[in-house]
Design a protein around this motif. Structure first.
Motif, PDB file in Angstrom:
ATOM      1  N   UNK A  40      71.441 -11.347  10.620  1.00  0.00           N
ATOM      2  CA  UNK A  40      71.717 -12.304  11.696  1.00  0.00           C
ATOM      3  C   UNK A  40      70.443 -12.587  12.494  1.00  0.00           C
ATOM      4  N   UNK A  41      69.671 -11.563  12.778  1.00  0.00           N
ATOM      5  CA  UNK A  41      68.420 -11.746  13.524  1.00  0.00           C
ATOM      6  C   UNK A  41      67.419 -12.572  12.723  1.00  0.00           C
ATOM      7  N   UNK A  42      67.441 -12.410  11.396  1.00  0.00           N
ATOM      8  CA  UNK A  42      66.586 -13.231  10.550  1.00  0.00           C
ATOM      9  C   UNK A  42      66.932 -14.713  10.714  1.00  0.00           C
ATOM     10  N   UNK A  43      68.224 -15.003  10.762  1.00  0.00           N
ATOM     11  CA  UNK A  43      68.673 -16.391  10.950  1.00  0.00           C
ATOM     12  C   UNK A  43      68.194 -16.934  12.293  1.00  0.00           C
ATOM     13  N   UNK A  44      68.390 -16.138  13.341  1.00  0.00           N
ATOM     14  CA  UNK A  44      68.009 -16.591  14.683  1.00  0.00           C
ATOM     15  C   UNK A  44      66.509 -16.863  14.752  1.00  0.00           C
ATOM     16  N   UNK A  45      65.718 -15.993  14.157  1.00  0.00           N
ATOM     17  CA  UNK A  45      64.265 -16.177  14.172  1.00  0.00           C
ATOM     18  C   UNK A  45      63.863 -17.444  13.430  1.00  0.00           C
ATOM     19  N   UNK A  46      64.450 -17.658  12.258  1.00  0.00           N
ATOM     20  CA  UNK A  46      64.119 -18.857  11.478  1.00  0.00           C
ATOM     21  C   UNK A  46      64.532 -20.123  12.221  1.00  0.00           C
ATOM     22  N   UNK A  47      65.721 -20.116  12.823  1.00  0.00           N
ATOM     23  CA  UNK A  47      66.199 -21.312  13.516  1.00  0.00           C
ATOM     24  C   UNK A  47      65.390 -21.615  14.777  1.00  0.00           C
ATOM     25  N   UNK A  53      61.493 -29.130  14.231  1.00  0.00           N
ATOM     26  CA  UNK A  53      62.001 -29.965  13.132  1.00  0.00           C
ATOM     27  C   UNK A  53      63.382 -30.511  13.464  1.00  0.00           C
ATOM     28  N   UNK A  54      64.169 -29.730  14.183  1.00  0.00           N
ATOM     29  CA  UNK A  54      65.497 -30.205  14.572  1.00  0.00           C
ATOM     30  C   UNK A  54      65.386 -31.389  15.530  1.00  0.00           C
ATOM     31  N   UNK A  55      64.409 -31.344  16.441  1.00  0.00           N
ATOM     32  CA  UNK A  55      64.196 -32.463  17.368  1.00  0.00           C
ATOM     33  C   UNK A  55      63.810 -33.716  16.582  1.00  0.00           C
ATOM     34  N   UNK A  56      62.933 -33.545  15.568  1.00  0.00           N
ATOM     35  CA  UNK A  56      62.561 -34.685  14.732  1.00  0.00           C
ATOM     36  C   UNK A  56      63.764 -35.215  13.952  1.00  0.00           C
ATOM     37  N   UNK A  57      64.633 -34.306  13.545  1.00  0.00           N
ATOM     38  CA  UNK A  57      65.841 -34.727  12.825  1.00  0.00           C
ATOM     39  C   UNK A  57      66.723 -35.597  13.712  1.00  0.00           C
ATOM     40  N   UNK A  58      66.881 -35.211  14.972  1.00  0.00           N
ATOM     41  CA  UNK A  58      67.712 -35.993  15.897  1.00  0.00           C
ATOM     42  C   UNK A  58      67.133 -37.384  16.090  1.00  0.00           C
ATOM     43  N   UNK A 113      63.867 -19.965   2.460  1.00  0.00           N
ATOM     44  CA  UNK A 113      64.301 -18.696   3.038  1.00  0.00           C
ATOM     45  C   UNK A 113      65.688 -18.311   2.514  1.00  0.00           C
ATOM     46  N   UNK A 114      66.545 -19.313   2.367  1.00  0.00           N
ATOM     47  CA  UNK A 114      67.884 -19.050   1.852  1.00  0.00           C
ATOM     48  C   UNK A 114      67.807 -18.494   0.432  1.00  0.00           C
ATOM     49  N   UNK A 233      74.484 -13.078   1.952  1.00  0.00           N
ATOM     50  CA  UNK A 233      74.097 -14.489   2.032  1.00  0.00           C
ATOM     51  C   UNK A 233      75.177 -15.289   2.759  1.00  0.00           C
ATOM     52  N   UNK A 234      76.449 -14.945   2.539  1.00  0.00           N
ATOM     53  CA  UNK A 234      77.534 -15.608   3.278  1.00  0.00           C
ATOM     54  C   UNK A 234      77.392 -15.358   4.771  1.00  0.00           C
ATOM     55  N   UNK A 235      76.995 -14.126   5.124  1.00  0.00           N
ATOM     56  CA  UNK A 235      76.760 -13.824   6.529  1.00  0.00           C
ATOM     57  C   UNK A 235      75.620 -14.678   7.083  1.00  0.00           C
ATOM     58  N   UNK A 236      74.550 -14.823   6.303  1.00  0.00           N
ATOM     59  CA  UNK A 236      73.426 -15.686   6.708  1.00  0.00           C
ATOM     60  C   UNK A 236      73.909 -17.123   6.888  1.00  0.00           C
ATOM     61  N   UNK A 237      74.684 -17.618   5.942  1.00  0.00           N
ATOM     62  CA  UNK A 237      75.157 -19.004   5.952  1.00  0.00           C
ATOM     63  C   UNK A 237      76.080 -19.262   7.150  1.00  0.00           C
ATOM     64  N   UNK A 238      77.015 -18.335   7.383  1.00  0.00           N
ATOM     65  CA  UNK A 238      77.927 -18.472   8.510  1.00  0.00           C
ATOM     66  C   UNK A 238      77.173 -18.460   9.836  1.00  0.00           C
ATOM     67  N   UNK A 239      76.184 -17.577   9.947  1.00  0.00           N
ATOM     68  CA  UNK A 239      75.407 -17.487  11.184  1.00  0.00           C
ATOM     69  C   UNK A 239      74.633 -18.775  11.451  1.00  0.00           C
ATOM     70  N   UNK A 240      74.011 -19.335  10.411  1.00  0.00           N
ATOM     71  CA  UNK A 240      73.245 -20.563  10.611  1.00  0.00           C
ATOM     72  C   UNK A 240      74.155 -21.751  10.923  1.00  0.00           C
ATOM     73  N   UNK A 241      75.382 -21.765  10.369  1.00  0.00           N
ATOM     74  CA  UNK A 241      76.329 -22.833  10.710  1.00  0.00           C
ATOM     75  C   UNK A 241      76.766 -22.749  12.170  1.00  0.00           C
TER      76      UNK A 241
END
Length: 378
Positions: A40-47, A53-58, A113-114, A233-241
């Protein structure tokens, strides 16, 4: 793939090992809490690193929405010339500074990363060391369970493989199914929130139809893929969602798309707090509308008889009016006849008086020279 993504294996495994060392100070180092929170912490760090990039996406998404009418006009104008159509599209992107791929940047940036996390967990499931995960950490990670499911097992794994990791097939499938359902629902809600609150509804474009279709397609795709990926990986995916959903809620509330429902709600909040500077003409127009609504009279309540009369058909109303006219005529008929009789009597009396003045009897015409009779033809 191991050769290409080898450096990322080391990067991902090093991050997980560092977080695992931190959480081992609080939890058992072989527990699912230590390893699960590391993922979970890996997800938070990556995000956090992907926020620019998210700002550019918006910005890219909003620019694409604004350009949809012009893009549609170009497609209609050059529908028989695909090359000219592509040239005009590229010219439009260049003039407006829009990059169609910018909306996909966060997904593309996360993909390596995924894949790397998937391969790291797959090596753990096979009992192979990878990156900075040595033999000791490998044994610890294989013992870690998330609610009874090992981090490295999949929904489709055999019972023998699951039992070798100290778990039961039922626990693994229940946990993985719950995580897949939560992952799909979070993805659906995130896309639905974008469609219902943060889209300019005054402009109907093909982009909206595409987004609506993706709202239903993505959860199905995730559910199909989810049954063949490890629980970690499901835990990673759920956390990033969940992170994406919360991040989008924040953006929609603080910086919504102009013309959208969220934009109107934000304007209302700022207006209520007195922080919105409005055009005086708009204020006067809104006050005029509110005053007109206040003056509008509510319909009075009618009795059942009045409602029945009001609800009669035009034919029935005409018949009723005809009957009432006939009745009125019948009532007036005797009086008319009486008046006519009196008028006749008066006229007769007047005639008699005239004859009397002429020297004759009443009711007789005054004699005068007789017209000679013509002899009958024989």
């Amino acid at each position: 793939m191991d050769t290409i993504l080898g450096p990322l294996y080391y990067a991902v495994s090093w991050i997980i090992v560092q977080f695992h060392s931190l959480y081992s100070l609080v939890f058992d180092k072989n527990s699912g809490w230590a390893w699960g929170l590391s993922i979970v912490s890996l997800v938070v760090l990556i995000r956090i690193c992907l926020i620019p990039l998210f700002v550019k996406q918006i910005k890219a998404t909003r620019n694409m929405q604004a350009l949809q009418p012009k893009m549609k006009a170009i497609q209609e104008r050059y529908k028989s010339d695909k090359q000219r159509q592509s040239e005009e599209m590229m010219k439009l992107y260049k003039e407006t500074g829009t990059n169609p791929l910018s909306s996909c940047l966060p997904i593309l940036a996360q993909s390596p990363f995924f894949i790397s996390l998937y391969q790291v967990l797959n090596h753990i499931a096979q009992g192979k060391t990878v990156g900075f995960i040595d033999k000791e950490l490998l044994d610890s990670a294989r013992q870690a369970h998330i609610f009874g499911a090992p981090l490295s097992v999949k929904f489709l794994d055999s019972a023998s493989k699951v039992e070798s990791l100290g778990a039961t097939l039922t626990d693994v499938r229940v946990v993985t199914i719950i995580m897949i359902v939560l992952m799909s629902l979070s993805q659906f809600y995130t896309q639905r929130q974008l469609m219902t609150k943060n889209v300019d509804l005054s402009v109907k474009t093909p982009f909206m139809q595409q987004q609506k279709m993706l709202m239903y397609v993505f959860p199905v795709i995730f559910a199909v893929i989810g049954i063949n990926v490890p629980a970690g990986v499901l835990l990673y995916w759920l956390t990033t969602n969940v992170w994406t959903m919360g991040q989008q809620m924040f953006v929609i509330r603080r910086n919504p798309t102009p013309g959208s429902l969220a934009f109107k709600q934000r304007q209302d909040r700022l207006r209520a707090k007195g922080k919105l500077k409005e055009d005086p003409a708009e204020v006067e127009a809104r006050k005029a509308v509110e005053a007109a609504r206040a003056k509008r009279q509510q319909p009075k309540r009618q009795t059942k008889a009045k409602r029945q009369v009001a609800g009669t058909t035009p034919a029935a109303s005409d018949a009723a009016s005809t009957d009432s006219t006939t009745s009125a005529a019948d009532e007036q008929k005797p009086s008319l006849e009486k008046k006519q009789g009196e008028s006749g009597t008066d006229a007769k009396a007047a005639g008699g008086a005239k004859d009397a003045k002429a020297g004759g009897k009443p009711g007789q015409r005054k004699s005068g020279p007789q017209r000679p009779k013509h002899p009958s033809k024989k």
